[in-house]
Write a protein that holds these residues in place. Structure first.
Motif, PDB file in Angstrom:
ATOM      1  N   LYS A   5       0.841  -1.189   0.000  1.00 51.25           N
ATOM      2  CA  LYS A   5       0.000   0.000   0.000  1.00 51.25           C
ATOM      3  C   LYS A   5       0.882   1.247   0.000  1.00 51.25           C
ATOM      4  N   TYR A   6       0.399   2.303  -0.657  1.00 53.63           N
ATOM      5  CA  TYR A   6       1.094   3.591  -0.670  1.00 53.63           C
ATOM      6  C   TYR A   6       0.159   4.672  -0.138  1.00 53.63           C
ATOM      7  N   ASP A   7       0.739   5.645   0.547  1.00 53.66           N
ATOM      8  CA  ASP A   7       0.042   6.880   0.907  1.00 53.66           C
ATOM      9  C   ASP A   7       0.925   8.048   0.483  1.00 53.66           C
ATOM     10  N   LYS A 178      -3.942  15.006  -0.507  1.00 52.50           N
ATOM     11  CA  LYS A 178      -3.535  13.720   0.058  1.00 52.50           C
ATOM     12  C   LYS A 178      -4.096  12.598  -0.799  1.00 52.50           C
ATOM     13  N   SER A 180      -3.940   7.937  -1.668  1.00 55.74           N
ATOM     14  CA  SER A 180      -3.541   6.571  -1.329  1.00 55.74           C
ATOM     15  C   SER A 180      -3.632   5.691  -2.564  1.00 55.74           C
ATOM     16  N   ASN A 182      -4.536   1.673  -3.241  1.00 55.66           N
ATOM     17  CA  ASN A 182      -5.098   0.475  -2.628  1.00 55.66           C
ATOM     18  C   ASN A 182      -4.660  -0.774  -3.385  1.00 55.66           C
ATOM     19  N   HIS A 230       4.113   1.146   2.530  1.00 56.80           N
ATOM     20  CA  HIS A 230       3.895   0.205   3.629  1.00 56.80           C
ATOM     21  C   HIS A 230       4.572  -1.128   3.300  1.00 56.80           C
ATOM     22  N   GLY A 235      -1.501  -2.112   4.818  1.00 56.29           N
ATOM     23  CA  GLY A 235      -0.906  -0.937   5.430  1.00 56.29           C
ATOM     24  C   GLY A 235      -0.583  -1.152   6.892  1.00 56.29           C
ATOM     25  N   THR A 239      -4.607   5.046   6.994  1.00 58.06           N
ATOM     26  CA  THR A 239      -4.232   6.146   6.103  1.00 58.06           C
ATOM     27  C   THR A 239      -4.321   7.493   6.808  1.00 58.06           C
ATOM     28  N   HIS A 243      -1.381  10.316   6.961  1.00 58.18           N
ATOM     29  CA  HIS A 243      -1.560  11.681   6.461  1.00 58.18           C
ATOM     30  C   HIS A 243      -1.369  12.716   7.567  1.00 58.18           C
TER      31      HIS A 243
END
Length: 280
Positions: A5-7, A178, A180, A182, A230, A235, A239, A243
């Motif tokens: 996962k990315y944020d 912001k 994310s 998924n 992550h 994650g 999230t 953030h």
């Protein structure tokens, strides 16, 4: 395939520019009900798509000014590449995701009426990349400027009357958006780590080749991009906690900020969570 996962958080400054005009309000810079500036998620995705086109990627939703093929509508572009798949929704969606990076990133609704030789289409794709609208840290001050056009638009023996108009701009605003990525949705669209990196690069270079009279060169700047990866699909942290690890506040209360230097930007690291920072 995407396995992590990315944020992300992007901080954008606007100086004497119109970050995102509101057509329902005379194209004045967008504001929420409390006077905070807004850049819509649609606007941000449009700019990301434009950067992906500049990077040589295949993009489905192209604006007229950035169009790189001969198709003048989405239905023409879709039928040219996906003709014959209309009756199989899964194959149609799969082929669309394989063809266009913005479809496998943001998703797309393919809803086209029946035309000669082409059946009706109704296919939806959910994309893994979600982006919030960007909001300013403080309420914005909008300057309204009157402008005059004193040249004829059409041939005429005599000079036409001057035409009055208006331009609107934000003196200075610091905006935060912001987002994310998924993993579960990425698995369905075929979105990869390589695609994620292209989205990151598009964010970093968001305002390249975007200058206009409303946004002169250098007036819109991506100041910082925080990018978290992550170590698993779901994650390590929610999230919202990721953030919120970035906080922004004015250095001096009561002083009207004129640049990013008037803000205190702090990042609180989260244990074992990898973060990459881009900054000007």
């Amino acid at each position: 395939m995407l396995k992590n996962k990315y944020d992300f958080v992007a901080i954008i400054s606007a100086k004497r520019a119109n970050p995102n005009g509101d057509p329902l309000n005379g194209n004045r810079p967008r504001e929420d009900n409390n006077g905070y500036g807004e850049i819509s998620d649609v606007c941000l995705k449009r700019k990301i798509r434009n950067r992906l086109i500049d990077m040589g990627e295949d993009v489905f939703v192209q604006s007229d000014e950035k169009r790189v093929d001969e198709y003048k509508s989405l239905s023409e572009r879709a039928s040219a590449s996906l003709k014959g798949l209309e009756k199989d929704r899964d194959q149609y969606a799969k082929a669309a995701c394989e063809k266009w990076i913005d479809v496998r990133a943001f998703g797309q609704v393919f809803a086209f009426k029946k035309r000669t030789g082409i059946p009706e289409v109704s296919v939806g794709v959910r994309g893994p990349v979600s982006i919030h609208p960007g909001f300013s840290v403080d309420p914005i001050e909008i300057e309204d400027l009157q402008i005059t056009k004193s040249v004829n638009s059409e041939p005429s023996e005599k000079k036409s009357s001057d035409t009055m108009g208006m331009k609107h701009r934000v003196n200075f605003g610091l905006y935060v958006t912001k987002g994310s990525i998924n993993v579960q949705l990425a698995e369905k669209t075929g979105f990869t780590d390589e695609d994620a990196e292209k989205i990151r690069q598009a964010l970093i270079t968001l305002f390249e080749n975007d200058a206009s009279s409303a946004r002169p060169e250098g007036s819109m700047v991506v100041e910082k991009v925080y990018w978290w990866k992550h170590n698993n699909k779901s994650g390590q942290y929610p999230t919202v906690k990721v953030h919120n690890s970035v906080t922004i506040k004015p250095k001096e209360e009561g002083k009207i900020p004129q640049s990013i230097d008037d803000y205190l930007i702090e990042y609180t690291p989260l244990e074992d969570l990898e973060m990459e920072l881009y900054e000007v």
